[in-house]
Design a protein around this motif. Structure first.
Motif, short mmCIF file in Angstrom:
data_model
loop_
_atom_site.label_atom_id
_atom_site.label_comp_id
_atom_site.label_asym_id
_atom_site.label_seq_id
_atom_site.Cartn_x
_atom_site.Cartn_y
_atom_site.Cartn_z
N GLU A 1 1.01 -1.24 -0.10
CA GLU A 1 0.03 0.13 0.08
C GLU A 1 0.72 1.38 -0.11
N ASN A 2 0.48 2.40 -0.55
CA ASN A 2 1.04 3.79 -0.22
C ASN A 2 0.35 4.37 0.90
N ASP A 3 1.14 5.49 1.12
CA ASP A 3 0.59 6.38 2.59
C ASP A 3 -0.75 6.96 2.44
N ALA A 4 -1.10 7.37 1.34
CA ALA A 4 -2.26 8.01 0.80
C ALA A 4 -3.56 6.93 1.28
N GLU A 5 -3.18 5.66 0.70
CA GLU A 5 -4.13 4.74 1.27
C GLU A 5 -4.06 4.49 2.46
N HIS A 6 -3.15 4.37 3.14
CA HIS A 6 -3.08 4.15 4.78
C HIS A 6 -4.03 5.23 5.34
N SER A 7 -3.75 6.51 4.89
CA SER A 7 -4.47 7.71 5.76
C SER A 7 -5.93 7.40 5.52
N TRP A 8 -6.26 7.29 4.49
CA TRP A 8 -7.66 7.14 4.03
C TRP A 8 -8.34 5.95 4.84
N HIS A 9 -7.59 4.92 4.90
CA HIS A 9 -8.06 3.84 5.58
C HIS A 9 -8.26 4.27 7.02
N LEU A 10 -7.38 4.81 7.63
CA LEU A 10 -7.43 5.20 9.07
C LEU A 10 -8.78 6.01 9.32
N ALA A 11 -8.91 6.92 8.39
CA ALA A 11 -9.92 7.90 8.49
C ALA A 11 -11.26 7.12 8.32
N LEU A 12 -11.41 6.08 7.50
CA LEU A 12 -12.66 5.37 7.66
C LEU A 12 -12.81 4.30 8.90
N MET A 13 -11.76 3.95 9.19
CA MET A 13 -11.74 3.27 10.58
C MET A 13 -12.22 3.83 11.58
N ALA A 14 -11.56 5.22 11.87
CA ALA A 14 -12.12 5.84 12.82
C ALA A 14 -13.67 6.43 12.77
N LEU A 15 -14.29 6.32 11.60
CA LEU A 15 -15.86 6.40 11.41
C LEU A 15 -16.37 5.42 11.89
N VAL A 16 -15.90 4.01 11.45
CA VAL A 16 -16.48 2.68 11.97
C VAL A 16 -16.21 2.27 13.33
N LEU A 17 -15.28 2.49 13.84
CA LEU A 17 -14.73 1.94 15.09
C LEU A 17 -14.73 2.75 16.23
N GLY A 18 -15.14 4.10 15.97
CA GLY A 18 -15.07 5.05 17.05
C GLY A 18 -15.75 4.75 18.31
N GLU A 19 -16.60 3.81 18.08
CA GLU A 19 -17.61 3.44 19.37
C GLU A 19 -16.52 2.60 20.35
N TYR A 20 -15.39 2.06 19.84
CA TYR A 20 -14.45 1.42 20.81
C TYR A 20 -13.11 2.29 21.45
N ALA A 21 -13.30 3.41 21.11
CA ALA A 21 -12.46 4.52 21.65
C ALA A 21 -12.49 4.32 23.18
N LYS A 22 -11.58 4.41 24.04
CA LYS A 22 -11.55 4.39 25.43
C LYS A 22 -12.33 5.49 25.93
N GLU A 23 -12.22 6.79 25.54
CA GLU A 23 -13.28 7.95 26.01
C GLU A 23 -14.31 8.19 24.96
N ASN A 24 -15.66 8.03 25.75
CA ASN A 24 -16.83 8.05 24.90
C ASN A 24 -17.08 9.49 24.22
N THR A 25 -16.26 10.18 24.94
CA THR A 25 -16.71 11.79 24.50
C THR A 25 -15.84 12.12 23.56
N LEU A 26 -15.21 11.33 22.57
CA LEU A 26 -14.28 11.48 21.74
C LEU A 26 -14.80 12.48 20.64
N ASP A 27 -13.85 13.34 19.97
CA ASP A 27 -14.26 14.38 19.02
C ASP A 27 -13.91 13.46 17.70
N LEU A 28 -14.83 12.65 17.03
CA LEU A 28 -14.18 11.80 15.99
C LEU A 28 -13.69 12.48 14.67
N LEU A 29 -14.31 13.69 14.25
CA LEU A 29 -13.94 14.65 13.47
C LEU A 29 -12.40 15.03 13.40
N HIS A 30 -12.22 15.34 14.73
CA HIS A 30 -10.57 15.81 15.13
C HIS A 30 -9.77 14.61 14.92
#
Length: 202
Positions: A35-64
């Motif tokens: 993979e390249n870095d751009a693909e990696h960064s995109w994948h992380l952004a999508l993972m944040a959207l999908v997996l945000g509920e698993y963040a340790k802090e439930n008041t997380l600013d996902l857009l941030h």
């Protein structure tokens, strides 16, 4: 172009297109190429959207978090991708990446340059809840790719279980449930011969 602000913004956008040319030491999941870095960064952004509920802090600013993961590797346009298990490469990684941050972010208008640099600094420091979750995703993604491509890149580089655990246990600080998932992937990879076990001490 008459609008100097827009001129700088377009210049930045064109410059960061280079991120697509930075190859990582991670195979995409069909194992056909790295993979390249751009693909990696995109994948992380999508993972944040999908997996945000698993963040340790439930008041997380996902857009941030998303903004952080989208810019966190832009410095690798200049600094290159330092393989996470390359101890020699890490000796000057911070220096290379800081110099890159100075150049690349300052292509933007001053207000955006400061904003982007602050996001990058926050990610690197890993002190905020958002940064801890962003860092957790940044570790989980390549671990998953290794686990689901039969450990090919782990094998290529002679990586052992203890190295993978040491590198990735920081996932727990940002997402404990994701660390449980990652730990299980690591154990299964060892059981299947896809990741070398630690050498026994007699």
């Amino acid at each position: 172009m008459q609008n100097k602000r827009l001129e700088k913004q377009i210049g930045f956008i064109l410059e960061v297109d280079k991120l697509k040319t930075i190859e990582r030491q991670t195979l995409i999941t069909d194992a056909s190429r790295q993979e390249n870095d751009a693909e990696h960064s995109w994948h992380l952004a999508l993972m944040a959207l999908v997996l945000g509920e698993y963040a340790k802090e439930n008041t997380l600013d996902l857009l941030h978090v998303i903004r952080m993961v989208l810019i966190h590797d832009l410095v690798e346009i200049d600094a290159g991708d330092t393989y996470c298990y390359d101890s020699a490469g890490y000796t000057d990684k911070a220096q290379r990446e800081t110099a890159a941050a100075e150049r690349i972010f300052n292509l933007l208008p001053p207000d955006q340059a400061s904003e982007f640099r602050a996001l990058w600094d926050e990610f690197e420091a890993g002190k905020t809840a958002e940064a801890r979750f962003a860092n957790a995703l940044d570790r989980l993604q390549p671990l998953m790719h290794n686990a689901f491509t039969e450990g090919r890149m782990w094998k290529k580089h002679g990586i052992r279980k203890s190295q993978v655990v040491e590198r990735n246990q920081k996932i727990e600080a940002g997402a404990p449930d994701l660390w449980t998932f990652a730990s299980d992937l690591i154990d299964k990879a060892v059981d299947r011969g896809q990741l070398a076990p630690d050498e026994s001490i007699d």
